[in-house]
Design an enzyme around this catalytic site. Structure first.
Site, mmCIF file in Angstrom:
data_model
loop_
_atom_site.group_PDB
_atom_site.id
_atom_site.type_symbol
_atom_site.label_atom_id
_atom_site.label_comp_id
_atom_site.label_asym_id
_atom_site.label_seq_id
_atom_site.Cartn_x
_atom_site.Cartn_y
_atom_site.Cartn_z
ATOM 1 N N ALA A 1 28.645 6.476 -63.976
ATOM 2 C CA ALA A 1 27.213 6.665 -64.216
ATOM 3 C C ALA A 1 26.630 5.349 -64.689
ATOM 4 C CB ALA A 1 26.966 7.752 -65.253
ATOM 5 N N TRP B 1 24.784 8.604 -85.661
ATOM 6 C CA TRP B 1 25.502 7.350 -85.394
ATOM 7 C C TRP B 1 24.915 6.194 -86.206
ATOM 8 C CZ3 TRP B 1 29.752 8.889 -83.845
ATOM 9 C CH2 TRP B 1 29.964 9.749 -82.749
ATOM 10 N N ASN C 1 30.406 1.344 -74.479
ATOM 11 C CA ASN C 1 30.769 2.610 -75.118
ATOM 12 C C ASN C 1 32.252 2.730 -75.419
ATOM 13 O OD1 ASN C 1 29.429 4.861 -76.170
ATOM 14 N ND2 ASN C 1 30.012 6.169 -74.461
ATOM 15 N N ARG D 1 22.685 13.976 -83.282
ATOM 16 C CA ARG D 1 23.860 13.098 -83.311
ATOM 17 C C ARG D 1 23.474 11.644 -83.082
ATOM 18 N NH1 ARG D 1 27.869 15.945 -80.398
ATOM 19 N NH2 ARG D 1 27.619 14.717 -78.498
ATOM 20 N N ASP E 1 23.842 5.500 -79.942
ATOM 21 C CA ASP E 1 25.306 5.543 -80.018
ATOM 22 C C ASP E 1 25.927 4.149 -80.139
ATOM 23 O OD1 ASP E 1 23.927 7.515 -78.367
ATOM 24 O OD2 ASP E 1 25.864 8.454 -78.008
ATOM 25 N N VAL F 1 28.964 2.765 -69.803
ATOM 26 C CA VAL F 1 29.957 3.799 -70.089
ATOM 27 C C VAL F 1 31.103 3.722 -69.091
ATOM 28 C CG1 VAL F 1 28.232 5.342 -71.108
ATOM 29 C CG2 VAL F 1 28.730 5.509 -68.663
#
Length: 349
Positions: A132, A208, A81, A204, A141, A128
């Site tokens: 997490a 992406w 990410n 969203r 994404d 990420v």
């Protein structure tokens, strides 16, 4: 048919949106451009898009300075990410000839090819920077945050390994995330449970890939053969999205939930994708009217100082569809960025 009869309004809005991104927002996670993650990454990618539309050299200088000032932070952020900022490095290398941009991009590209964690299907696992873990999860994404960079690195170096992997990831994400009934995409796929988790048709997430796919295909054109299944799935997705557009031109944060709030960043990304895909011949003129309505809806969400309103906060795959409607809205670089990409594409014609 033109997207707008008043391009000077688009120029004014774009300057305001871009200017707001470059202000000092130290300590504001959503708006602080001086850290290394997907949020500033979307910001700088969008500024590069705007630069390529208007060739304002001072904007390129700002991007070069940003990269040099913040590159040192990237070593601690080697997750999928946070690959997004590297997507501007090929352009920076072409501008400057500075080997640091090329060498860094190749090193990161090699990490993605050979070390980045993958699911059992071979898709990039969505890792990420936050504390997490989402084991063996595929998120839409990733296409914008990481795969766009690979495609651009392939164009820069001529190494087809990068472009082939970009195509492979695009095909995997589309096939794993696409709702066969409606054509639109679910937010994520769990490779362990073999399901779409809460099965949210999150706007969203679709944005992406709506805007990322034509950007990727443009980069790899002429380097590796196109993929007919990718084109077929993408067209079906974009046509499916039109069924959920609201009367205000926007899409709700979960598009098939009529009572949910309208969401600006996803709507801007979908509209930008419509315009890019039409310009590239992936879609026809029939998308101009939906794109125009979306543009008008997004313009209404740009405050006088350039702040884009109605942007939902950072959103993992939520445990229920209803939970998406409780994500708060606040200004963010990705909201500014997707809006700026839309404005740049509208100005391009």
């Amino acid at each position: 048919m033109t997207i707008t009869e008043a391009p000077e309004i688009l120029v004014q809005k774009a300057q305001g949106v871009c200017g707001k991104m470059l202000e000092d927002h130290a300590g504001n996670w959503g708006m602080d451009i001086h850290h290394w993650d997907w949020v500033p990454g979307v910001g700088v990618i969008s500024m590069l898009e705007y630069y390529e539309q208007n060739s304002r050299q001072e904007l390129m200088e700002q991007l070069i300075n940003w990269a040099r000032q913040n590159l040192h932070q990237s070593e601690q952020m080697k997750v999928i990410n946070s690959m997004a900022p590297f997507a501007i490095f090929p352009a920076l290398y072409r501008q400057t000839g500075d080997a640091v941009f090329l060498d860094t991009a190749v090193r990161i590209g090699q990490w993605m090819l050979h070390e980045a964690p993958r699911t059992r299907e071979g898709a990039f696992e969505h890792t990420v920077t936050e504390n997490a873990s989402f084991p063996e999860q595929v998120w839409a994404d990733t296409i914008f945050m990481a795969v766009l960079f690979l495609a651009r690195l392939g164009r820069l170096t001529g190494d087809s390994a990068y472009t082939a992997e970009a195509l492979r990831q695009l095909e995997l994400h589309l096939s794993l995330l696409q709702d066969e009934e409606t054509g639109v995409l679910f937010h994520g796929w769990n490779c362990i449970a073999q399901n779409h988790m809460s099965a949210a048709r999150w706007t969203r997430a679709n944005a992406w890939i709506a805007v990322g796919t034509p950007m990727i295909l443009e980069e790899i054109d002429g380097i590796v053969p196109g993929d007919a299944d990718i084109i077929r799935r993408y067209k079906r997705m974009m046509q499916g999205l039109l069924a959920y557009q609201r009367d205000n031109g926007l899409w709700n944060t979960v598009m098939d939930q009529a009572g949910f709030y309208p969401e600006t960043s996803g709507s801007a990304g979908i509209a930008a994708g419509l315009l890019k895909a039409r310009r590239m011949g992936l879609l026809g003129d029939e998308v101009l009217e939906p794109a125009r309505r979306a543009l008008q809806g997004v313009l209404a969400q740009i405050d006088e100082d350039g702040t884009v309103l109605g942007v939902s906060g950072g959103t993992p795959v939520m445990p229920t569809v209803e939970a998406y409607n409780h994500i708060p809205c606040y200004p963010s670089l990705y909201g500014q960025g997707l809006t700026l990409i839309l404005l740049a594409e509208a100005l391009a014609g």
